[in-house]
Write a protein that holds these residues in place. Structure first.
Motif, PDB file in Angstrom:
ATOM      1  N   ALA A 219       5.948 -45.756   5.267  1.00  0.00           N
ATOM      2  CA  ALA A 219       6.696 -44.499   5.432  1.00  0.00           C
ATOM      3  C   ALA A 219       7.788 -44.661   6.490  1.00  0.00           C
ATOM      4  O   ALA A 219       8.899 -44.130   6.350  1.00  0.00           O
ATOM      5  CB  ALA A 219       5.751 -43.370   5.829  1.00  0.00           C
ATOM      6  N   ALA A 220       7.499 -45.419   7.541  1.00  0.00           N
ATOM      7  CA  ALA A 220       8.498 -45.600   8.601  1.00  0.00           C
ATOM      8  C   ALA A 220       9.682 -46.429   8.089  1.00  0.00           C
ATOM      9  O   ALA A 220      10.845 -46.130   8.389  1.00  0.00           O
ATOM     10  CB  ALA A 220       7.853 -46.256   9.826  1.00  0.00           C
ATOM     11  N   VAL A 221       9.383 -47.459   7.297  1.00  0.00           N
ATOM     12  CA  VAL A 221      10.469 -48.295   6.760  1.00  0.00           C
ATOM     13  C   VAL A 221      11.303 -47.464   5.776  1.00  0.00           C
ATOM     14  O   VAL A 221      12.541 -47.546   5.768  1.00  0.00           O
ATOM     15  CB  VAL A 221       9.892 -49.556   6.070  1.00  0.00           C
ATOM     16  N   LEU A 222      10.631 -46.642   4.969  1.00  0.00           N
ATOM     17  CA  LEU A 222      11.362 -45.801   4.010  1.00  0.00           C
ATOM     18  C   LEU A 222      12.222 -44.772   4.743  1.00  0.00           C
ATOM     19  O   LEU A 222      13.349 -44.479   4.324  1.00  0.00           O
ATOM     20  CB  LEU A 222      10.384 -45.115   3.049  1.00  0.00           C
ATOM     21  N   ALA A 223      11.705 -44.248   5.862  1.00  0.00           N
ATOM     22  CA  ALA A 223      12.497 -43.287   6.656  1.00  0.00           C
ATOM     23  C   ALA A 223      13.719 -43.994   7.248  1.00  0.00           C
ATOM     24  O   ALA A 223      14.819 -43.430   7.275  1.00  0.00           O
ATOM     25  CB  ALA A 223      11.631 -42.683   7.765  1.00  0.00           C
ATOM     26  N   ALA A 224      13.542 -45.243   7.682  1.00  0.00           N
ATOM     27  CA  ALA A 224      14.683 -46.010   8.215  1.00  0.00           C
ATOM     28  C   ALA A 224      15.745 -46.184   7.135  1.00  0.00           C
ATOM     29  O   ALA A 224      16.950 -46.026   7.383  1.00  0.00           O
ATOM     30  CB  ALA A 224      14.201 -47.377   8.725  1.00  0.00           C
ATOM     31  N   ALA A 225      15.297 -46.469   5.918  1.00  0.00           N
ATOM     32  CA  ALA A 225      16.250 -46.640   4.807  1.00  0.00           C
ATOM     33  C   ALA A 225      16.952 -45.314   4.501  1.00  0.00           C
ATOM     34  O   ALA A 225      18.133 -45.294   4.132  1.00  0.00           O
ATOM     35  CB  ALA A 225      15.508 -47.147   3.574  1.00  0.00           C
ATOM     36  N   ALA A 226      16.215 -44.207   4.674  1.00  0.00           N
ATOM     37  CA  ALA A 226      16.766 -42.897   4.335  1.00  0.00           C
ATOM     38  C   ALA A 226      17.850 -42.452   5.317  1.00  0.00           C
ATOM     39  O   ALA A 226      18.741 -41.684   4.951  1.00  0.00           O
ATOM     40  CB  ALA A 226      15.652 -41.855   4.289  1.00  0.00           C
ATOM     41  N   VAL A 227      17.785 -42.888   6.561  1.00  0.00           N
ATOM     42  CA  VAL A 227      18.761 -42.394   7.555  1.00  0.00           C
ATOM     43  C   VAL A 227      19.964 -43.328   7.703  1.00  0.00           C
ATOM     44  O   VAL A 227      20.851 -43.076   8.514  1.00  0.00           O
ATOM     45  CB  VAL A 227      18.102 -42.146   8.948  1.00  0.00           C
TER      46      VAL A 227
ATOM     47  N   ALA B  50       7.097 -40.250  10.863  1.00  0.00           N
ATOM     48  CA  ALA B  50       8.231 -40.883  10.174  1.00  0.00           C
ATOM     49  C   ALA B  50       9.078 -39.823   9.470  1.00  0.00           C
ATOM     50  O   ALA B  50      10.311 -39.882   9.482  1.00  0.00           O
ATOM     51  CB  ALA B  50       7.716 -41.917   9.176  1.00  0.00           C
ATOM     52  N   MET B  51       8.401 -38.828   8.875  1.00  0.00           N
ATOM     53  CA  MET B  51       9.148 -37.755   8.190  1.00  0.00           C
ATOM     54  C   MET B  51       9.986 -36.971   9.201  1.00  0.00           C
ATOM     55  O   MET B  51      11.140 -36.617   8.935  1.00  0.00           O
ATOM     56  CB  MET B  51       8.171 -36.791   7.497  1.00  0.00           C
ATOM     57  N   VAL B  52       9.393 -36.693  10.359  1.00  0.00           N
ATOM     58  CA  VAL B  52      10.116 -35.965  11.413  1.00  0.00           C
ATOM     59  C   VAL B  52      11.339 -36.775  11.852  1.00  0.00           C
ATOM     60  O   VAL B  52      12.430 -36.227  12.052  1.00  0.00           O
ATOM     61  CB  VAL B  52       9.174 -35.665  12.609  1.00  0.00           C
ATOM     62  N   ALA B  53      11.166 -38.096  11.978  1.00  0.00           N
ATOM     63  CA  ALA B  53      12.294 -38.950  12.404  1.00  0.00           C
ATOM     64  C   ALA B  53      13.448 -38.845  11.403  1.00  0.00           C
ATOM     65  O   ALA B  53      14.619 -38.799  11.784  1.00  0.00           O
ATOM     66  CB  ALA B  53      11.829 -40.396  12.549  1.00  0.00           C
TER      67      ALA B  53
ATOM     68  N   THR C 177      11.929 -45.972  16.495  1.00  0.00           N
ATOM     69  CA  THR C 177      12.811 -47.042  16.013  1.00  0.00           C
ATOM     70  C   THR C 177      13.755 -46.494  14.946  1.00  0.00           C
ATOM     71  O   THR C 177      14.958 -46.796  14.943  1.00  0.00           O
ATOM     72  CB  THR C 177      11.966 -48.200  15.438  1.00  0.00           C
ATOM     73  N   VAL C 178      13.213 -45.675  14.056  1.00  0.00           N
ATOM     74  CA  VAL C 178      14.042 -45.057  13.001  1.00  0.00           C
ATOM     75  C   VAL C 178      15.181 -44.257  13.646  1.00  0.00           C
ATOM     76  O   VAL C 178      16.345 -44.361  13.247  1.00  0.00           O
ATOM     77  CB  VAL C 178      13.166 -44.134  12.111  1.00  0.00           C
TER      78      VAL C 178
END
Ligand SMILES: O=C(O)C1=C[C@@H](OP(=O)(O)O)[C@@H](O)[C@H](O)C1
Ligand SMILES: C=C(OP(=O)(O)O)C(=O)O
Length: 431
Positions: free
Chosen positions: A242-250, A313-316, A390-391
Motif C-alpha cells: 500500500a505504501a509503494v502504491l501510494a508513492a506511485a499515486a502521488v 499510506a492512504m492518509v499520505a 517517505t511517500v
C-alpha cells in the motif's frame, strides 16, 4: 540509521510484492502446533516473522529453511518448557503466543521495546485467559507478562474486541487444543474484523473446525482437535505494498507490483479501491497492480477499520489530494507501535501537511501544490510511519530526514531497496 528522502517527481518499474506478514505469522504458528512436518513456501522475512520463528523454535519446533521455503516439525499441543520468550516488537506474535503459553507451566514474555510494544495494552486477552483458569502476572495489562498455564480450560469465554482483533485470534488458535469444547462471545465492537477472516482461513487449512457466526461475534469450538501438518504458500503483502502504491499515486509514475491477489482476505487490498476512488489511474488484473500516476488525486471519506494497516499510506496520499479527506472508525490506530493518530499527525504536520485529529478520525486538508518538507522526522519505532512519511517526502519541496528508519524492518526490510529500484531518491545515512 536514518533515511534521507529527496523529492522525486517520477517513479517507474516493476517489483514483486513482499510476502504477507500476517499469513506468515499464522502459518508458522499452525505448523508449530501440528505434530508432523509442514512446509511454508515464500515466507516473509522481517523482524516480526523472525520473532515468531525464534519463539516457536524456543518452544520446541524444529525449523529448517532455504531460499524458498521453511520446513517445520511441530510440537503439537505440548510445547517445550521455556522460561522466557522474546517477541521483539511484534504485537500479533506476543498476543498469539500468550494463549499458547497457557499450555506451559510458566513463561515470561520480556519487555525489549519499552517505548513501543511495552506501552500497548493486553488487558482484554489477560481477562479472557483468567476466565480459562490461567494465572497471569502483568504490569497494568502491559509487558513483562508471565503466564502460568498448564491447566487451561475451555468452556464459555468472553473477550472484548474493542481494542484489537488479535485477542480473539489468539483464543481461536488455543481453544481447539483444549480437552473441553469452548464457546467464545466477543463483547463490544470487533475492530479489524477482516483480519479474523485470515485466522479462520488458516485454521481451516490446518484442518481445524470452528463454527463462527456470520457476524464473527460468536464461536463454537470443539475441543480435543489436532492441527494437521500441511503445505502452505504465502501470498503477497497488501499493507506494505500500500505504501509503494501510494508513492506511485502521488508522483508521475508507471509502477507495477506483482503477486497481489484480487480475492485476498487482506482488508488492506482496499488500497486499490481507495486510489481508484481518488481517481488515480490504475489497473488490477491477475494479481498485478499497475499505477500510472499523474500526481492528481481527489479527496475521499473512508472507513479505515477494514484496512487498518494501510490507513497511514492512504492518509499520505490524501495529503496531496484536492479537497478534504476523512478516515473514520480508526481509533484502534492509537494502540499500535505508536499512537498512529497523534504521533503520526505530529510528523505529517512538521512536513507541512494540514491535518486534524479526532478521537477516532484523521482529517486531511489536501495540498495538491505540495508540502514544504526540509525537516527531521521521528519514526516513533513505527514501520508504517516510516513508510508513509517517505511517500510524503517524495513530493515535498525539500528533503526530509527520517530518524531511526531501520525500524522499517519490522515488516518490510527491503522497502527502500524497492523504492530505489523504482527510481526514488532515498539514501541511508549514519545517525
Ligand atoms: O492479526 C494480525 O496479524 C494483525 C491484526 C491487526 O491488529 P489489530 O487487530 O490490533 O487492529 C493488524 O494491525 C496487525 O498488523 C496484524
Ligand atoms: C500493528 C502492526 O503489527 P502488530 O500489531 O503485530 O505489532 C502492523 O504491522 O502495522
Amino acid at each position: 540509521m536514518d533515511v534521507l528522502v529527496t523529492p522525486t517527481p517520477k517513479l517507474s518499474g516493476e517489483i514483486q510484492a513482499l510476502s504477507s506478514k500476517n499469513y506468515t505469522t499464522r502459518y508458522l504458528l499452525v505448523a508449530a502446533l501440528a505434530e508432523g512436518t509442514s512446509t511454508i513456501y515464500y515466507p516473509a522475512h522481517s523482524e516480526d516473522s523472525d520473532a515468531m520463528r525464534r519463539c516457536i523454535r524456543d518452544l520446541g519446533a524444529v525449523v529448517e529453511e532455504d531460499e524458498e521455503k521453511i520446513v517445520i516439525t511441530g510440537f503439537g499441543g505440548a510445547p517445550k518448557d521455556v522460561k522466557e520468550l522474546n517477541v521483539g516488537n511484534a504485537g500479533a506474535v506476543l498476543r498469539f503466543l500468550m494463549s499458547i503459553a497457557a499450555l506451559s507451566p510458566e513463561v515470561t514474555f520480556i519487555n525489549v521495546y519499552p517505548d513501543s510494544l511495552g506501552k500497548r495494552p493486553h488487558d482484554d486477552l489477560i481477562d479472557a485467559l483468567q476466565q480459562m483458569g490461567v494465572e497471569v502476572e502483568h504490569r497494568e495489562g502491559k509487558l513483562p507478562i508471565t503466564i502460568r498455564g498448564g491447566q487451561a480450560k475451555g468452556g464459555k469465554i468472553k473477550v472484548s474486541g474493542s481494542v484489537s482483533s488479535q485477542f480473539l485470534s489468539s483464543l481461536l488458535f488455543l481453544t481447539p487444543l483444549l480437552a473441553e469444547d469452548s464457546e467464545i462471545e466477543v463483547l463490544h465492537d470487533l475492530k479489524s474484523k477482516v483480519v479474523v477472516g485470515q485466522t479462520l482461513e488458516v485454521l481451516e487449512q490446518a484442518g481445524i473446525v470452528i463454527h463462527a457466526s456470520e457476524d464473527l461475534m460468536h464461536y463454537r469450538i470443539p475441543g480435543g482437535q489436532t492441527y494437521k501438518a500441511q503445505s502452505y504458500t504465502v501470498q503477497g503483502d497488501y499493507p506494505g505494498s500500500a505504501a509503494v502504491l501510494a508513492a506511485a499515486a502521488v508522483t508521475e509514475s508507471d509502477v507495477t507490483i506483482h503477486r497481489l491477489e484480487e480475492k485476498s482476505k487482506q482488508g488492506e487490498r482496499a488500497i486499490v479501491d481507495v486510489l481508484r476512488m481518488m481517481e488515480v489511474p490504475l489497473t488490477h488484473d491477475n494479481g498485478v497492480v499497475n499505477v500510472k500516476g499523474n500526481g492528481k488525486l481527489k479527496a475521499l471519506e473512508f472507513d479505515g477499520d477494514a484496512a487498518t494497516d494501510a490507513v497511514l499510506a492512504m492518509v499520505a496520499a490524501a495529503v496531496f489530494a484536492e479537497g478534504t479527506s476523512r478516515f473514520y472508525n480508526v481509533e484502534n490506530l492509537r494502540y499500535k507501535e505508536c499512537d498512529r493518530i497523534t504521533d503520526y499527525l505530529a510528523e505529517l504536520r512538521k512536513a507541512g501537511a494540514r491535518v486534524e485529529e479526532r478521537q477516532s478520525e484523521i482529517i486531511v486538508h489536501g495540498r495538491p501544490e505540495g508540502v514544504e518538507g526540509g525537516v527531521d522526522i521521528d519514526a516513533h519505532y513505527d514501520h508504517r510511519v516510516i513508510m508513509a512519511l517517505t511517500v510524503v517526502g517524495l513530493r515535498a519541496k525539500a528533503p526530509i530526514r527520517i530518524h531511526d528508519a531501520h525500524h522499517v524492518a519490522k515488516s518490510y526490510p527491503i522497502y527502500f531497496d524497492h523504492l530505489k529500484a523504482l527510481g526514488a531518491n532515498v539514501e541511508w545515512i549514519e545517525a
